[in-house]
Design an enzyme around this catalytic site. Sequence first.
Site, short mmCIF file in Angstrom:
data_model
loop_
_atom_site.label_atom_id
_atom_site.label_comp_id
_atom_site.label_asym_id
_atom_site.label_seq_id
_atom_site.Cartn_x
_atom_site.Cartn_y
_atom_site.Cartn_z
N GLU A 163 0.88 -1.16 0.00
CA GLU A 163 0.00 0.00 0.00
C GLU A 163 0.92 1.21 0.00
OE1 GLU A 163 -2.19 0.87 3.56
OE2 GLU A 163 -3.56 2.23 2.51
N ARG B 4 5.71 -12.71 9.59
CA ARG B 4 6.47 -11.53 9.21
C ARG B 4 7.79 -11.51 9.96
NH1 ARG B 4 2.39 -7.94 10.52
NH2 ARG B 4 3.30 -6.66 8.90
N LYS C 2 4.78 -0.10 10.04
CA LYS C 2 4.71 1.14 9.27
C LYS C 2 4.20 2.28 10.13
CE LYS C 2 3.03 -0.35 4.92
NZ LYS C 2 2.38 0.09 3.68
#
Length: 564
Positions: A35, A262, A272
């Site tokens: 994104e 992750r 983020k």
Amino acid sequence: MSEPSGASNFIHDLVVADHAAGKHDGRVVTRFPPEPNGYLHIGHAKSICLNFGLAHDISGGICHLRFDDTNPTTEDPEYVNAIQADLKWLGFDWQEKMFFASDYFEQLYSFAVKLIHKGKAYVDNLTPEEMRVYRGTLSQPGKNSPSRDHSIEDNLGLFQRMRAGEFPDGSYVLRAKIDMASPNINLRDPVLYRIRHARHYRTGNSWCLYPAYDYAHPLSDALEGVTHSICTLEFEDHRPLYDWVVEQAEAPHRPQQIEFARLNLTYTVMSKRKLLELVEKKLVSGWDDPRLPTIKGLRRRGYTPEAIRAFCDHIGIGKREAIVEMQLLEHFVREDLNKRSPRVMAVLRPLKVILDNYPEDQAEELEAVNNPEDSSAGTRNVPFSRVLYIEQDDFREDPPKQFFRLAPGREVRLRYAYIIKCVGVTKDPITGEVTELHCIYDSTTKSGASQEQRKVKATIHWVSLAHAVNAEVRLYHPLLIADLAKVPSEHDWTTYLNPNSLERVTGCKVEPSLRQAVEGTRYQFERLGYFCTDPDSASGTLTFNRTVSLKDAWAKIDPPRPVK
RNA sequence: UGGGGGAUCGUCUAGCGGUAGGACGCCGGCCUUUGGAGCCGGCUACCUAGGUUCGAUUCCUAGUCCCCCAGCCA
């Protein structure tokens, strides 16, 4: 990139099996779907290496780059550009396969109309608060919205009017009609579309309703013919919804979602949200601050794409949450930089040394090896003269046990030069600080000359005072003083930031060959570590970032005091 | 107290019924004009309890612990 990642893991095995079984007509299509609301970090690199590696290694295919730009309020073209630049720098090529979810908006809308026609979606006017109540809780089933059984015609009309811009933000949403009593909360009639009167950086003002991730993502995958849609663990219980959307929309293709854990690294942040917070609150200098695990930060710090890829290929892909030690990442940069970086001499904290018996007007050029690991790197000349700088750490007036370096009456070799002996120490009469050393050199011990007659226990680096170039060096320490995963979550995480993560050392002296150092060039400063010229050098002072120190056996015996 | 996942050296990770391997790290040693690099050796692990089996980290059962999910974020 051409070299295969080579690493086998459960996803690799699964995709290989699918490929061998002839699923998806023998195609393997993956995608990396960022994104555009932040910069890429090393956690993304793990996903990138996996996705590009799979497509390349198994079918010789390529991985799609798709910007998942479904939320105009947080996304920005700055990120679109930065992400592409980072991907290229890392060494990946998506060729013509670059896509934007926003390019699918029209098709996505058609699928939604189809869903409404099938009675699988409805327009709801519950407020967010009401919807939360209707959704139930983890242990209590939800209940149906009053709008749930409105007619298809009404829903069609309302959805049309949503698109036409007749309603304000938050007034209506399109919901999937699944099961408000599902034990999986994601299936309790999730929101598919929400109204946002916001300008989209690509579609401008042509839309005022935007698809949600759970709706746009599976369909985007399907539209692109993605065969294996790999994501992180938190989406595991979204998979039934992913499958539902693809199935009910009668999409042309059925991708398979697979989840993996992750990456987490010790003593740093990888979310983020937190990275953005550091940047916005100016707790770091920007997305490229060398203390950050962002690709830009690592790059500025001096990491190589090769090192990052090697790291990603070696940490493995699994389903358990893991916190990888930073030392493993550091290992891979050292390994890479050891083979390729030219050696130079630099003194970070200078101590003046006067060679009493060296002629005052004399200077000589000494030959130095550029890289002992690479004979093709050749040699260079380093100027030597009567007054030199050595590292303050390389002298101890009262040497502890196992200290092999210079001390009163002791001898060391000057790298590529002579053996010297300390014969005098000058101190500041007030502070008692050692200000300069007097030494004598042995002219018969010049480097390369017959030298078997005498051994010294240490060789130290130096820079000739008359020829030295001034520089600033930035040393980096861990961003955090604790691993967030091991700390109470109610604490404000920024209180765990290491106040000493950046240590600026000014007044450094480097050898003259560095005078014209080009930005981004990586060196090994002998005995100190790997350093990279920083863009700030443009402001006039040659500036270096320490990528990573050399392994230091002495530091284990006599640990350096923590920075104040 | 619903659902979905996961537990193997200090840290990552392999193992798919035959008695735990690799990497980082750490500890020794060799070598060395970088206390670097390189080389050699060593270190420590199957969440627990039952069961099946000649044999279980692998299969079964029951537990324990950890992570994720109640955004109109992704």
